[in-house]
Write an enzyme that holds these catalytic residues in place. Structure first.
Site, PDB file in Angstrom:
ATOM      1  N   CYS A 113       0.840  -1.203   0.000  1.00 31.82           N
ATOM      2  CA  CYS A 113       0.000   0.000   0.000  1.00 31.82           C
ATOM      3  C   CYS A 113       0.878   1.257   0.000  1.00 31.82           C
ATOM      4  CB  CYS A 113      -0.954  -0.050   1.191  1.00 31.82           C
ATOM      5  SG  CYS A 113      -2.333   1.098   1.050  1.00 31.82           S
ATOM      6  N   GLU A 125      -1.112  -8.786   4.933  1.00 31.36           N
ATOM      7  CA  GLU A 125      -0.952  -8.963   6.382  1.00 31.36           C
ATOM      8  C   GLU A 125      -2.294  -8.899   7.117  1.00 31.36           C
ATOM      9  OE1 GLU A 125      -0.548  -6.237   4.786  1.00 31.36           O
ATOM     10  OE2 GLU A 125      -0.837  -4.462   6.027  1.00 31.36           O
ATOM     11  N   HIS A 142      -3.499  -5.612   1.111  1.00 30.22           N
ATOM     12  CA  HIS A 142      -2.823  -5.839   2.393  1.00 30.22           C
ATOM     13  C   HIS A 142      -2.833  -7.330   2.767  1.00 30.22           C
ATOM     14  CE1 HIS A 142      -2.357  -1.670   3.948  1.00 30.22           C
ATOM     15  NE2 HIS A 142      -3.371  -1.424   3.140  1.00 30.22           N
TER      16      HIS A 142
END
Lengths: 86, 225
Positions: free
Chosen positions: B87, B197, B195
């Site tokens: 990002c 994660e 994302h």
């Protein structure tokens, strides 16, 4: 000598400008029906110490290209003038 | 020994703890690296996390490239060390010249906070070695400037060299050629807007991002420097 520098940045042609498009879409509600091609950019102003105007313009253009804009998506006009003494 | 992943912390980063948690969850060891540090010694892989590094002043990523740690990141990448920008981290890596192109404002002037599907296009990168080409992954996006763009020559080069890492199945932001992530020539530096994660545990609604972070761990320690 002290120079006043104005850097006007804008998105390059073909790069989507959602802010400009949104402003343009909202204009007819105020009765402005003849305005087209709204593009939103930025203006940056600073003072620069240089021996002469040619050097001042070269330095201002260099900092603009290497830092103030991202040349992939932005373009800029750089103008330099002798700063008025205070 | 578990691979040590350095997560670069800039003032304004806000996804660094998500990255630490996710990497720990899949069996790696992660630690924060302050942007003012001049070294990334001891790290086997680096994550440039999401957020608003330096307040996104001037442009997203524009100031971050001057942070002292970025010289170390550049050297680490040049030696073949795996680096992933997520990002805002993707924006930082493009501004730093480690990845081609730029991220412009989303088509539609909307900040997008939703879960999308990306397709894995190549498995020969630091972020996709454990995935299968054609895998479709459900991963969240949170961005305003995620609309990937580059000039025609760069786009042709990215395609010819198989450097589009992930593509959106349903393009949410206007990115050219549905590009969600790209890699450098060495394939060790990857940037992507989604994302992973935040998609590493079923409690978060998707575990699809874990395969990407596992790939990062697998490629850790492959430096040739």
């Amino acid at each position: 000598m002290l120079f006043s520098v104005v850097v006007e940045t804008r998105l390059r042609p073909g790069i989507a400008d959602p802010q400009g498009a949104t402003i343009e879409r909202s204009l007819p509600t105020l009765g402005f029906t003849g305005i087209r091609g709204v593009r939103v950019g930025k203006a940056m102003r600073f003072e620069l110490e240089a021996p002469d105007e040619t050097t001042a313009l070269a330095q201002a253009t260099d900092v603009t290209q290497r830092f103030l804009i991202n040349p992939v998506i932005e373009a800029a006009d750089v103008s330099v003038s002798v700063a008025e003494s205070v | 020994m578990a691979a040590r992943v350095g997560v670069i912390l800039f003032p304004g980063s806000n996804c660094e703890l998500d990255a630490l948690e996710a990497i720990g969850h899949i069996g790696g060891t992660a630690e924060l690296v302050w942007h003012g540090d001049r070294s990334v010694e001891g790290c086997d892989a680096l994550v440039v996390p999401g957020g608003f590094a330096h307040g996104d002043y001037l442009r997203p990523g524009a100031i971050a490239r001057f942070s002292p740690v970025m010289d170390a990141v550049r050297n680490f990448a040049a030696e073949g060390g795996p680096v992933v920008g997520i990002c805002n981290g993707f924006q930082v890596l493009t501004e730093a010249g480690l990845l081609p192109g730029a991220l412009q404002k989303n088509a539609g002037l909307k900040f997008l906070c939703t879960t999308i599907t990306v397709r894995v296009e190549t498995t020969t990168t630091a972020l996709t070695s454990q995935a299968t080409q054609g895998d479709e992954l459900r991963i969240p996006i949170n961005h305003f400037e995620g609309n990937y763009t580059c000039d025609a020559n760069t786009l042709a080069q990215l395609r010819d060299e198989d450097r589009v890492v992930v593509r959106y199945v349903d393009n949410p932001n206007g990115s050219v050629d549905n590009i969600a992530g790209v890699c450098n020539e060495g394939r060790n530096v990857v940037g992507l807007m989604p994302h992973p994660e935040r998609a590493c545990h079923r409690l978060l609604g998707s575990e699809d991002g874990a395969v990407l972070l596992r790939s990062l761990l697998a490629s850790a320690g492959t430096r040739v420097g």
